[in-house]
Design a protein around this motif. Structure first.
Motif, PDB file in Angstrom:
ATOM      1  N   MET A  40       0.831  -1.212   0.000  1.00  0.00           N
ATOM      2  CA  MET A  40       0.000   0.000   0.000  1.00  0.00           C
ATOM      3  C   MET A  40       0.862   1.256   0.000  1.00  0.00           C
ATOM      4  O   MET A  40       0.444   2.292   0.492  1.00  0.00           O
ATOM      5  N   GLY A  41       2.070   1.131  -0.489  1.00  0.00           N
ATOM      6  CA  GLY A  41       3.011   2.245  -0.431  1.00  0.00           C
ATOM      7  C   GLY A  41       3.903   2.080   0.783  1.00  0.00           C
ATOM      8  O   GLY A  41       4.142   0.969   1.252  1.00  0.00           O
ATOM      9  N   GLU A  42       4.366   3.179   1.311  1.00  0.00           N
ATOM     10  CA  GLU A  42       5.253   3.157   2.481  1.00  0.00           C
ATOM     11  C   GLU A  42       4.500   2.606   3.686  1.00  0.00           C
ATOM     12  O   GLU A  42       3.397   3.051   3.983  1.00  0.00           O
ATOM     13  N   PRO A  43       5.068   1.640   4.416  1.00  0.00           N
ATOM     14  CA  PRO A  43       4.381   1.103   5.601  1.00  0.00           C
ATOM     15  C   PRO A  43       4.190   2.170   6.683  1.00  0.00           C
ATOM     16  O   PRO A  43       4.964   3.119   6.776  1.00  0.00           O
ATOM     17  N   HIS A  44       3.158   1.990   7.485  1.00  0.00           N
ATOM     18  CA  HIS A  44       2.935   2.853   8.642  1.00  0.00           C
ATOM     19  C   HIS A  44       3.752   2.264   9.792  1.00  0.00           C
ATOM     20  O   HIS A  44       3.505   1.135  10.213  1.00  0.00           O
ATOM     21  N   VAL A  45       4.736   2.994  10.271  1.00  0.00           N
ATOM     22  CA  VAL A  45       5.655   2.511  11.300  1.00  0.00           C
ATOM     23  C   VAL A  45       5.449   3.316  12.575  1.00  0.00           C
ATOM     24  O   VAL A  45       5.382   4.544  12.534  1.00  0.00           O
ATOM     25  N   PHE A  46       5.324   2.611  13.699  1.00  0.00           N
ATOM     26  CA  PHE A  46       5.167   3.276  14.993  1.00  0.00           C
ATOM     27  C   PHE A  46       5.754   2.375  16.068  1.00  0.00           C
ATOM     28  O   PHE A  46       6.145   1.240  15.811  1.00  0.00           O
ATOM     29  N   GLU A  52       8.977  -1.685  17.812  1.00  0.00           N
ATOM     30  CA  GLU A  52       8.596  -1.165  16.503  1.00  0.00           C
ATOM     31  C   GLU A  52       7.542  -2.067  15.881  1.00  0.00           C
ATOM     32  O   GLU A  52       7.645  -3.288  15.908  1.00  0.00           O
ATOM     33  N   VAL A  53       6.518  -1.443  15.321  1.00  0.00           N
ATOM     34  CA  VAL A  53       5.454  -2.158  14.626  1.00  0.00           C
ATOM     35  C   VAL A  53       5.310  -1.538  13.244  1.00  0.00           C
ATOM     36  O   VAL A  53       5.326  -0.320  13.102  1.00  0.00           O
ATOM     37  N   ARG A  54       5.148  -2.401  12.240  1.00  0.00           N
ATOM     38  CA  ARG A  54       4.948  -1.925  10.874  1.00  0.00           C
ATOM     39  C   ARG A  54       3.637  -2.486  10.352  1.00  0.00           C
ATOM     40  O   ARG A  54       3.385  -3.683  10.423  1.00  0.00           O
ATOM     41  N   LEU A  55       2.814  -1.589   9.827  1.00  0.00           N
ATOM     42  CA  LEU A  55       1.538  -1.970   9.249  1.00  0.00           C
ATOM     43  C   LEU A  55       1.552  -1.622   7.763  1.00  0.00           C
ATOM     44  O   LEU A  55       2.246  -0.693   7.350  1.00  0.00           O
ATOM     45  N   CYS A  56       0.743  -2.313   6.968  1.00  0.00           N
ATOM     46  CA  CYS A  56       0.738  -2.035   5.531  1.00  0.00           C
ATOM     47  C   CYS A  56       0.191  -0.646   5.230  1.00  0.00           C
ATOM     48  O   CYS A  56       0.544  -0.038   4.220  1.00  0.00           O
ATOM     49  N   CYS A  57      -0.687  -0.148   6.114  1.00  0.00           N
ATOM     50  CA  CYS A  57      -1.255   1.191   5.916  1.00  0.00           C
ATOM     51  C   CYS A  57      -1.761   1.733   7.254  1.00  0.00           C
ATOM     52  O   CYS A  57      -1.954   0.978   8.202  1.00  0.00           O
ATOM     53  N   LYS A  58      -1.990   3.004   7.310  1.00  0.00           N
ATOM     54  CA  LYS A  58      -2.418   3.637   8.551  1.00  0.00           C
ATOM     55  C   LYS A  58      -3.817   3.191   8.973  1.00  0.00           C
ATOM     56  O   LYS A  58      -4.150   3.181  10.160  1.00  0.00           O
ATOM     57  N   SER A  59      -4.644   2.767   8.023  1.00  0.00           N
ATOM     58  CA  SER A  59      -6.004   2.363   8.386  1.00  0.00           C
ATOM     59  C   SER A  59      -6.014   1.082   9.228  1.00  0.00           C
ATOM     60  O   SER A  59      -6.978   0.823   9.948  1.00  0.00           O
ATOM     61  N   CYS A  60      -4.949   0.284   9.182  1.00  0.00           N
ATOM     62  CA  CYS A  60      -4.860  -0.913  10.023  1.00  0.00           C
ATOM     63  C   CYS A  60      -4.638  -0.559  11.497  1.00  0.00           C
ATOM     64  O   CYS A  60      -4.826  -1.405  12.373  1.00  0.00           O
ATOM     65  N   LEU A  61      -4.253   0.669  11.764  1.00  0.00           N
ATOM     66  CA  LEU A  61      -3.976   1.089  13.133  1.00  0.00           C
ATOM     67  C   LEU A  61      -5.205   0.983  14.035  1.00  0.00           C
ATOM     68  O   LEU A  61      -5.097   0.602  15.198  1.00  0.00           O
ATOM     69  N   ASP A  62      -6.385   1.285  13.509  1.00  0.00           N
ATOM     70  CA  ASP A  62      -7.607   1.185  14.314  1.00  0.00           C
ATOM     71  C   ASP A  62      -7.819  -0.245  14.811  1.00  0.00           C
ATOM     72  O   ASP A  62      -8.108  -0.463  15.988  1.00  0.00           O
ATOM     73  N   ASP A  63      -7.662  -1.222  13.921  1.00  0.00           N
ATOM     74  CA  ASP A  63      -7.812  -2.620  14.324  1.00  0.00           C
ATOM     75  C   ASP A  63      -6.716  -3.037  15.297  1.00  0.00           C
ATOM     76  O   ASP A  63      -6.977  -3.757  16.257  1.00  0.00           O
ATOM     77  N   PHE A  64      -5.496  -2.562  15.050  1.00  0.00           N
ATOM     78  CA  PHE A  64      -4.398  -2.867  15.963  1.00  0.00           C
ATOM     79  C   PHE A  64      -4.717  -2.365  17.368  1.00  0.00           C
ATOM     80  O   PHE A  64      -4.534  -3.086  18.345  1.00  0.00           O
ATOM     81  N   ASN A  65      -5.204  -1.146  17.459  1.00  0.00           N
ATOM     82  CA  ASN A  65      -5.485  -0.538  18.770  1.00  0.00           C
ATOM     83  C   ASN A  65      -6.610  -1.232  19.523  1.00  0.00           C
ATOM     84  O   ASN A  65      -6.690  -1.138  20.749  1.00  0.00           O
ATOM     85  N   LYS A  66      -7.489  -1.945  18.829  1.00  0.00           N
ATOM     86  CA  LYS A  66      -8.568  -2.678  19.489  1.00  0.00           C
ATOM     87  C   LYS A  66      -8.042  -3.895  20.238  1.00  0.00           C
ATOM     88  O   LYS A  66      -8.562  -4.251  21.292  1.00  0.00           O
ATOM     89  N   GLU A  67      -7.010  -4.550  19.681  1.00  0.00           N
ATOM     90  CA  GLU A  67      -6.455  -5.768  20.280  1.00  0.00           C
ATOM     91  C   GLU A  67      -4.931  -5.811  20.128  1.00  0.00           C
ATOM     92  O   GLU A  67      -4.394  -6.706  19.488  1.00  0.00           O
ATOM     93  N   PRO A  68      -4.217  -4.855  20.716  1.00  0.00           N
ATOM     94  CA  PRO A  68      -2.773  -4.800  20.504  1.00  0.00           C
ATOM     95  C   PRO A  68      -2.038  -6.072  20.929  1.00  0.00           C
ATOM     96  O   PRO A  68      -1.095  -6.492  20.250  1.00  0.00           O
ATOM     97  N   ALA A  69      -2.441  -6.719  22.003  1.00  0.00           N
ATOM     98  CA  ALA A  69      -1.744  -7.922  22.466  1.00  0.00           C
ATOM     99  C   ALA A  69      -1.804  -9.031  21.417  1.00  0.00           C
ATOM    100  O   ALA A  69      -0.824  -9.757  21.206  1.00  0.00           O
ATOM    101  N   LYS A  70      -2.929  -9.153  20.759  1.00  0.00           N
ATOM    102  CA  LYS A  70      -3.099 -10.170  19.709  1.00  0.00           C
ATOM    103  C   LYS A  70      -2.087  -9.957  18.582  1.00  0.00           C
ATOM    104  O   LYS A  70      -1.458 -10.907  18.124  1.00  0.00           O
ATOM    105  N   TYR A  71      -1.910  -8.718  18.186  1.00  0.00           N
ATOM    106  CA  TYR A  71      -1.012  -8.417  17.066  1.00  0.00           C
ATOM    107  C   TYR A  71       0.446  -8.378  17.499  1.00  0.00           C
ATOM    108  O   TYR A  71       1.331  -8.779  16.741  1.00  0.00           O
ATOM    109  N   MET A  72       0.710  -7.943  18.721  1.00  0.00           N
ATOM    110  CA  MET A  72       2.091  -7.925  19.208  1.00  0.00           C
ATOM    111  C   MET A  72       2.635  -9.343  19.346  1.00  0.00           C
ATOM    112  O   MET A  72       3.835  -9.573  19.174  1.00  0.00           O
TER     113      MET A  72
END
Length: 77
Positions: A40-46, A52-72
């Motif tokens: 999706m272009g440059e990854p969203h990095v935070f 450090e976490v890298r997502l394919c796009c910033k819109s995935c951040l909302d889902d990440f924030n709902k269940e961060p432990a699952k994704y971490m």
């Protein structure tokens, strides 16, 4: 001579927010969507709790924030 130390400090501050791309990040896919990180272009990095976490796009951040432990958990070996 004062210009050199000031320049070095400025360069250090500029690089503080950047992440390294030295190959140490364990995944090539987004922990949320499973898409390739550059699909999706440059990854969203935070940083989440010091990791450090890298997502394919910033819109995935909302889902990440709902269940961060699952994704971490996907970042652990």
């Amino acid at each position: 001579m004062k210009a050199i130390p000031i320049l070095l400090i400025c360069l250090g501050l500029v690089s503080c927010g950047k992440t390294s791309n030295d190959g140490s990040y364990p995944l090539t896919t987004c922990v949320v969507s499973g898409e390739k990180l550059d699909s999706m272009g440059e990854p969203h990095v935070f940083t989440h709790e010091g990791t450090e976490v890298r997502l394919c796009c910033k819109s995935c951040l909302d889902d990440f924030n709902k269940e961060p432990a699952k994704y971490m958990a996907k970042l652990k070996p």
